[in-house]
Design a protein around this motif. Structure first.
Motif, PDB file in Angstrom:
ATOM      1  N   GLN A  86      27.590  35.716  45.605  1.00 14.99           N
ATOM      2  CA  GLN A  86      28.932  35.848  46.161  1.00 14.99           C
ATOM      3  C   GLN A  86      28.896  35.852  47.691  1.00 14.99           C
ATOM      4  OE1 GLN A  86      31.689  35.727  44.223  1.00 14.99           O
ATOM      5  NE2 GLN A  86      30.216  35.454  42.571  1.00 14.99           N
ATOM      6  N   PHE A  94      32.234  32.628  38.791  1.00 17.62           N
ATOM      7  CA  PHE A  94      33.168  33.546  39.440  1.00 17.62           C
ATOM      8  C   PHE A  94      33.454  33.128  40.868  1.00 17.62           C
ATOM      9  CE2 PHE A  94      34.083  37.331  41.980  1.00 17.62           C
ATOM     10  CZ  PHE A  94      35.142  37.883  41.271  1.00 17.62           C
ATOM     11  N   LYS A  95      32.408  32.690  41.565  1.00 14.02           N
ATOM     12  CA  LYS A  95      32.571  32.262  42.960  1.00 14.02           C
ATOM     13  C   LYS A  95      33.478  31.044  43.047  1.00 14.02           C
ATOM     14  CE  LYS A  95      29.896  30.916  47.034  1.00 14.02           C
ATOM     15  NZ  LYS A  95      28.528  30.657  47.561  1.00 14.02           N
ATOM     16  N   LYS A 152      37.076  32.056  42.299  1.00 17.84           N
ATOM     17  CA  LYS A 152      37.638  32.781  43.432  1.00 17.84           C
ATOM     18  C   LYS A 152      38.027  31.815  44.549  1.00 17.84           C
ATOM     19  CE  LYS A 152      36.621  36.714  46.471  1.00 17.84           C
ATOM     20  NZ  LYS A 152      35.581  37.726  46.850  1.00 17.84           N
ATOM     21  N   GLY A 174      41.198  30.224  43.976  1.00 19.10           N
ATOM     22  CA  GLY A 174      42.334  31.133  44.091  1.00 19.10           C
ATOM     23  C   GLY A 174      42.929  31.463  42.750  1.00 19.10           C
TER      24      GLY A 174
END
Length: 228
Positions: free
Chosen positions: A179, A221-222, A225, A228
């Motif tokens: 992350q 997940f990155k 994210k 958005g």
């Protein structure tokens, strides 16, 4: 070009197994189990007796040319302290070279032969000096000296730096490093310590599988994210 392709493949793989052992045979066995578990980038350290024999054996068995092949893996050399050792490992079959520190001659030799080189860095000076010599990936070592937040701090003034933490990365904090923007992560003793204690090398495959699943989740997940 092969060098750029390898760098991209290492980034895509995400996890580098850093292997140390008491013999070349032991390290080959470790590597085979790590690859079986899904870790496709293997770093054989030059602290291993007859390490070059392990590199050659693995380089003959695996290929980096086709990621879809059953025998796909990228084999490299680690703990390379000087250019002489770097050249020996390249001739043995190493496709990338990793060092715990900054050595100008090692970097220049690897550039001469178009082999990806990852020198160790502790300071901003180390990273800048590496970039000036054309290094594509810098190894943050020892990674356990820092928290993952060091990567965005470094990439503030040096957004062009690709940083791979090694040392102190484990299943509990891997997602934090990804992350934070790590290019990839290096995994050392945590991958092999249980197998060495018990003699059950299948545990390496199990741990490798856990690392790759953790990397996959962190990457997904990155990306989510970022969207958005």
């Amino acid at each position: 070009m092969k060098k750029l392709r390898l760098i991209q493949q290492i980034q895509d793989a995400g996890v580098v197994a850093v292997l140390r052992g008491d013999s070349s045979e032991e390290v080959v066995r470790m590597a085979e189990k790590a690859i079986e578990g899904g870790i496709k980038v293997i770093e054989v350290t030059m602290t291993v007796p007859f390490a070059n024999e392990a590199i050659t054996a693995l380089a003959k068995k695996y290929t980096s040319s086709d990621p879809e092949a059953d025998n796909y893996a990228i084999i490299g050399a680690g703990t390379v302290l000087d250019s002489e050792t770097a050249r020996i490992t390249i001739l043995a079959g190493a496709e990338f070279v990793v060092s715990p520190g900054f050595d100008r001659d090692t970097i220049m030799l690897c550039n001469r032969y178009r082999v990806p080189v990852m020198p160790g860095a502790v300071t901003v000076h180390d990273i800048v000096a590496s970039l000036e010599l054309g290094v594509d990936v810098v190894k943050l070592f020892p990674g356990n000296l820092y928290s993952p937040s060091v990567i965005p701090s470094l990439k503030g003034p040096l957004p062009q730096a690709n940083i791979m933490p090694t040392g102190g990365v484990n299943l509990d904090n891997l997602h934090e490093w990804i992350q934070a923007g790590a290019f990839a992560v290096g995994i050392g003793s945590d991958l092999t310590k249980d197998a060495l204690k018990t003699g059950n090398y299948d545990l390496i495959a199990d741990k490798a599988d856990a690392y790759m699943k953790a990397f996959g989740k962190a990457t997904a997940f990155k990306k989510a994210k970022a969207r958005g």
